[in-house]
Design a protein around this motif. Sequence first.
Motif, PDB file in Angstrom:
ATOM      1  N   TRP A   3      71.141  90.065  38.395  1.00 29.70           N
ATOM      2  CA  TRP A   3      72.211  89.068  38.443  1.00 29.70           C
ATOM      3  C   TRP A   3      72.213  88.144  37.228  1.00 29.70           C
ATOM      4  O   TRP A   3      72.751  87.039  37.284  1.00 29.70           O
ATOM      5  N   LEU A   4      71.635  88.577  36.131  1.00 28.86           N
ATOM      6  CA  LEU A   4      71.689  87.826  34.886  1.00 28.86           C
ATOM      7  C   LEU A   4      72.690  88.493  33.953  1.00 28.86           C
ATOM      8  O   LEU A   4      72.983  89.688  34.099  1.00 28.86           O
ATOM      9  N   PRO A  26      77.105  82.496  50.869  1.00 28.31           N
ATOM     10  CA  PRO A  26      77.920  83.211  49.869  1.00 28.31           C
ATOM     11  C   PRO A  26      77.990  82.510  48.523  1.00 28.31           C
ATOM     12  O   PRO A  26      78.217  83.155  47.501  1.00 28.31           O
ATOM     13  N   LYS A  27      77.781  81.185  48.494  1.00 28.12           N
ATOM     14  CA  LYS A  27      77.797  80.492  47.207  1.00 28.12           C
ATOM     15  C   LYS A  27      76.540  80.765  46.388  1.00 28.12           C
ATOM     16  O   LYS A  27      76.476  80.395  45.216  1.00 28.12           O
ATOM     17  N   ASP A  28      75.531  81.377  46.992  1.00 25.87           N
ATOM     18  CA  ASP A  28      74.347  81.774  46.241  1.00 25.87           C
ATOM     19  C   ASP A  28      74.404  83.234  45.824  1.00 25.87           C
ATOM     20  O   ASP A  28      73.578  83.681  45.027  1.00 25.87           O
ATOM     21  N   PHE A  29      75.353  83.979  46.343  1.00 24.52           N
ATOM     22  CA  PHE A  29      75.495  85.393  46.001  1.00 24.52           C
ATOM     23  C   PHE A  29      75.883  85.528  44.532  1.00 24.52           C
ATOM     24  O   PHE A  29      76.843  84.916  44.061  1.00 24.52           O
ATOM     25  N   LEU A  30      75.107  86.296  43.783  1.00 29.84           N
ATOM     26  CA  LEU A  30      75.280  86.561  42.351  1.00 29.84           C
ATOM     27  C   LEU A  30      75.052  85.329  41.478  1.00 29.84           C
ATOM     28  O   LEU A  30      75.430  85.330  40.304  1.00 29.84           O
ATOM     29  N   ARG A  31      74.417  84.296  42.007  1.00 26.94           N
ATOM     30  CA  ARG A  31      74.045  83.162  41.158  1.00 26.94           C
ATOM     31  C   ARG A  31      72.860  83.561  40.294  1.00 26.94           C
ATOM     32  O   ARG A  31      71.880  84.133  40.771  1.00 26.94           O
ATOM     33  N   GLN A  32      72.944  83.208  39.031  1.00 30.55           N
ATOM     34  CA  GLN A  32      71.927  83.656  38.082  1.00 30.55           C
ATOM     35  C   GLN A  32      70.553  83.071  38.387  1.00 30.55           C
ATOM     36  O   GLN A  32      69.532  83.733  38.193  1.00 30.55           O
TER      37      GLN A  32
END
Length: 410
Positions: A176-177, A204-210
Amino acid sequence: MLVLLPPASSIRALAFHRRLRVPLLAPPRTLPRLGAAPARSIMAFSAEPASGEEKAEAEEESLHTTAAAGAGAGDGDGSEVSHEEWRRWGTSSPLPAAVAAVVRELLEMEAAAGEKMRFGGVGSKLKGDFKDMEDKKHRAVYETLGDSDQKLQYFSARQIGCRLLGSRGYLCQKCWLPTEDCMCTNIVPCNLWRGMKFWLYMHPKDFLRQNNTGKLLWQVFGIQAAQLCLFGIQEHEDIMWDAFHRSGKGKISFLYPNKSIIPKSVKDLKFDGSSLTSDLHEMSSSDEPFNFVLLDGTWSNSAALYRRLKERWTAKWGDEDIPCISLSTLSASVMHKLRPQPAWDRTCTAAAAAGLLWELNLLPELSTYEFEKQAEAVECSLDILLDALTTRRVRLGRSITRKQRHNRNI
């Protein structure tokens, strides 16, 4: 000066890397340090986040993506998200129907508008005129939903759908970077004891957070040993609760500092003989693992995660309180250098998992299951993530220090 370490080829080498002190670069004088994040709403969802919540979200993201990643870029090339593409982001489940519907609607709106969607910022948010058009439509849909659970499912699906399209061709699907900062080759996989399983119950707000650390668990242990469950996604939540039903309530623990009740410690956990006869690689299909649930989200959002878990637990088993455990040996995570927690007794998701493994290693009946090696693997992956995020910040000329936020419970 910044010390660049060569990639480690083993867990033992990574453990050596962890003992090296890497000095942090002083922030450029022309760049102010990031301030403390303001208080955020603890609502599980809303039609539109408050401005204060948006600001906090931006400050908590270690690497704010300023360049837009179009829906037509990279994997998928403007098409709908396939099951294969969905699974490459870190899950073994089929593509959720609600997420697929949101993606389809966005692509249809793009075709009708005759212009490409543009994404940018924290969470790959829509930008430009298309954002205003989509915002009006999603508000209209939201108002037609009378049931709070339907609203939550729509909110979660919309968050995830936008992040999927906005991250295509920009983020690595494993770490996810941004692809130029991919750290996957430095991660050393490790087997988790087959008698246990991690569940990452993720907002969901943490999904795909770098800067999310929960993703490290399935990078290290695999997507079956550390399984993703997205908050508000019915298919994901049903999969997790079906696993709980098979294991039984005695094999479920939630790692969460719930101060309304007295949580148990790791020493209070009961491991029956049938589970202890299973070694690291072999396990009977009839012998279900112990389930350890990690709430993966900001501390304000984790309150919503906890409430939803508690409601379903009570509906299923009748108990008012869910079985929470606390850690007695938890120390500050290395990620505090980039994203300090609001109190010293709180830490990031991966550090909490490592702390649990260290404490399991202290139990005499579990001393032969190599929990020390598994804990070190998680801690080393945290160091690798911190190095990747720090290197990116330095390259972009951004500050790599944060003002302390430890202003409560000290």
